[in-house]
Scaffold this motif. Structure first.
Motif, mmCIF file in Angstrom:
data_model
loop_
_atom_site.group_PDB
_atom_site.id
_atom_site.type_symbol
_atom_site.label_atom_id
_atom_site.label_comp_id
_atom_site.label_asym_id
_atom_site.label_seq_id
_atom_site.Cartn_x
_atom_site.Cartn_y
_atom_site.Cartn_z
ATOM 1 N N LEU A 99 -51.997 -58.159 68.829
ATOM 2 C CA LEU A 99 -51.808 -59.225 70.008
ATOM 3 C C LEU A 99 -50.815 -60.322 69.055
ATOM 4 N N PHE A 100 -50.281 -60.930 70.216
ATOM 5 C CA PHE A 100 -49.594 -62.000 70.032
ATOM 6 C C PHE A 100 -50.043 -63.230 70.933
ATOM 7 N N ALA A 101 -50.271 -64.352 70.421
ATOM 8 C CA ALA A 101 -50.786 -65.719 71.079
ATOM 9 C C ALA A 101 -49.741 -66.830 71.221
ATOM 10 N N CYS A 102 -49.833 -67.509 72.393
ATOM 11 C CA CYS A 102 -49.045 -68.619 72.580
ATOM 12 C C CYS A 102 -49.726 -69.779 72.396
ATOM 13 N N PRO A 103 -49.157 -70.692 71.510
ATOM 14 C CA PRO A 103 -49.773 -72.003 70.915
ATOM 15 C C PRO A 103 -49.884 -72.841 72.339
ATOM 16 N N GLU A 104 -49.013 -72.779 73.256
ATOM 17 C CA GLU A 104 -48.543 -73.933 74.000
ATOM 18 C C GLU A 104 -49.291 -73.574 75.423
ATOM 19 N N CYS A 105 -49.447 -72.155 75.990
ATOM 20 C CA CYS A 105 -50.367 -71.909 77.084
ATOM 21 C C CYS A 105 -51.656 -71.158 76.932
ATOM 22 N N GLY A 106 -51.838 -70.644 75.803
ATOM 23 C CA GLY A 106 -52.921 -69.698 75.338
ATOM 24 C C GLY A 106 -52.915 -68.510 75.850
ATOM 25 N N ASP B 148 -42.221 -61.940 63.300
ATOM 26 C CA ASP B 148 -43.154 -63.171 62.845
ATOM 27 C C ASP B 148 -43.461 -63.916 64.238
ATOM 28 N N SER B 149 -42.418 -64.186 65.225
ATOM 29 C CA SER B 149 -42.666 -64.642 66.367
ATOM 30 C C SER B 149 -41.930 -64.180 67.530
ATOM 31 N N GLN B 150 -42.654 -64.307 68.780
ATOM 32 C CA GLN B 150 -41.933 -63.520 69.968
ATOM 33 C C GLN B 150 -42.064 -64.654 71.000
ATOM 34 N N THR B 151 -41.241 -64.336 72.139
ATOM 35 C CA THR B 151 -41.169 -65.373 73.124
ATOM 36 C C THR B 151 -42.436 -65.048 74.082
ATOM 37 N N CYS B 152 -43.044 -66.094 74.471
ATOM 38 C CA CYS B 152 -44.262 -65.720 75.483
ATOM 39 C C CYS B 152 -43.933 -65.272 76.876
ATOM 40 N N PRO B 153 -44.395 -64.374 77.378
ATOM 41 C CA PRO B 153 -43.929 -63.765 78.613
ATOM 42 C C PRO B 153 -44.469 -64.523 79.955
ATOM 43 N N GLU B 154 -45.438 -65.435 79.579
ATOM 44 C CA GLU B 154 -46.048 -66.151 80.691
ATOM 45 C C GLU B 154 -45.040 -67.645 80.842
ATOM 46 N N CYS B 155 -45.069 -68.214 79.522
ATOM 47 C CA CYS B 155 -44.246 -69.684 79.773
ATOM 48 C C CYS B 155 -43.024 -69.598 79.073
ATOM 49 N N ASN B 156 -42.602 -68.563 78.598
ATOM 50 C CA ASN B 156 -41.387 -68.564 77.740
ATOM 51 C C ASN B 156 -41.246 -69.512 76.364
ATOM 52 N N SER B 157 -42.438 -69.941 75.886
ATOM 53 C CA SER B 157 -42.253 -70.500 74.761
ATOM 54 C C SER B 157 -41.848 -69.780 73.681
ATOM 55 N N GLY C 157 -44.618 -67.781 70.106
ATOM 56 C CA GLY C 157 -45.494 -66.818 70.135
ATOM 57 C C GLY C 157 -45.733 -66.394 68.686
ATOM 58 N N TYR C 158 -47.117 -66.200 68.223
ATOM 59 C CA TYR C 158 -47.435 -65.715 67.005
ATOM 60 C C TYR C 158 -48.194 -64.530 66.939
ATOM 61 N N SER C 159 -48.255 -63.759 65.748
ATOM 62 C CA SER C 159 -49.255 -62.517 65.525
ATOM 63 C C SER C 159 -50.714 -63.284 65.303
ATOM 64 N N THR C 160 -51.625 -62.488 65.810
ATOM 65 C CA THR C 160 -53.108 -63.129 65.506
ATOM 66 C C THR C 160 -53.570 -62.030 64.631
ATOM 67 N N GLU D 161 -52.418 -64.625 75.504
ATOM 68 C CA GLU D 161 -52.368 -63.607 74.629
ATOM 69 C C GLU D 161 -51.627 -62.254 75.093
ATOM 70 N N TRP D 162 -50.954 -61.534 74.379
ATOM 71 C CA TRP D 162 -50.258 -60.298 74.879
ATOM 72 C C TRP D 162 -50.145 -59.166 73.852
ATOM 73 N N ASP D 163 -50.075 -57.930 74.253
ATOM 74 C CA ASP D 163 -49.654 -56.923 73.399
ATOM 75 C C ASP D 163 -48.280 -56.454 73.847
ATOM 76 N N PRO D 164 -47.156 -56.907 72.775
ATOM 77 C CA PRO D 164 -45.848 -56.295 73.046
ATOM 78 C C PRO D 164 -45.562 -55.069 73.352
ATOM 79 N N GLU D 165 -46.408 -54.067 72.894
ATOM 80 C CA GLU D 165 -46.090 -52.544 73.116
ATOM 81 C C GLU D 165 -46.641 -52.147 74.647
ATOM 82 N N ALA D 166 -47.565 -52.625 74.988
ATOM 83 C CA ALA D 166 -48.115 -52.558 76.250
ATOM 84 C C ALA D 166 -47.411 -53.250 77.397
ATOM 85 N N LEU D 167 -46.888 -54.310 77.046
ATOM 86 C CA LEU D 167 -45.795 -54.959 77.832
ATOM 87 C C LEU D 167 -44.816 -54.267 78.245
#
Length: 112
Positions: free
Chosen positions: A22-29, A3-12, A15-18, A31-37
């Motif tokens: 994709l996942f999105a971070c509510p703090e820094c905005g 349900d949630s993952q740590t944001c690779p940009e700000c480490n929040s 992170g939630y599923s869209t 978006e990332w694909d965990p598999e591509a990452l």
């Protein structure tokens, strides 16, 4: 997927599923694909001919390589068995008969 993952940009940790991949971070905005990452963070090592190398492969040295502290170089055509891939400038760890443990650069070998 979780349900949630740590944001690779700000480490929040929020992170939630869209809804799609994709996942999105509510703090820094961000978006990332965990598999591509995960694919981007994999260690990829390419030989002199552009072939991908893997742990346990056999390679052949393509040119004479001088060895510090040794009077003779590693000769071109020397076969190196069972390599191990590592991070860094010299990205192949191996054992070479007559020389012992050695670190090589992948640009000086080709897949056997």
């Amino acid at each position: 997927m979780s349900d949630s993952q740590t944001c690779p940009e700000c480490n929040s940790p929020y992170g939630y599923s869209t809804g799609d991949v994709l996942f999105a971070c509510p703090e820094c905005g961000h978006e990332w694909d965990p598999e591509a990452l995960a694919r981007e963070n994999e260690l990829t090592v390419i030989d002199s001919n552009g072939q991908p190398l893997q742990d346990g492969d056999d390679v052949v040295v393509i040119k004479n390589l001088p060895v510090k502290g040794s009077p003779k170089p590693i000769k071109a055509g020397t076969k190196v068995k069972n390599i191990r891939l590592v991070e860094g400038d010299h990205n192949i760890d191996c054992k070479i008969t007559g020389f012992g443990a050695m670190a090589l650069k992948s640009e000086f070998v080709k897949k056997a």
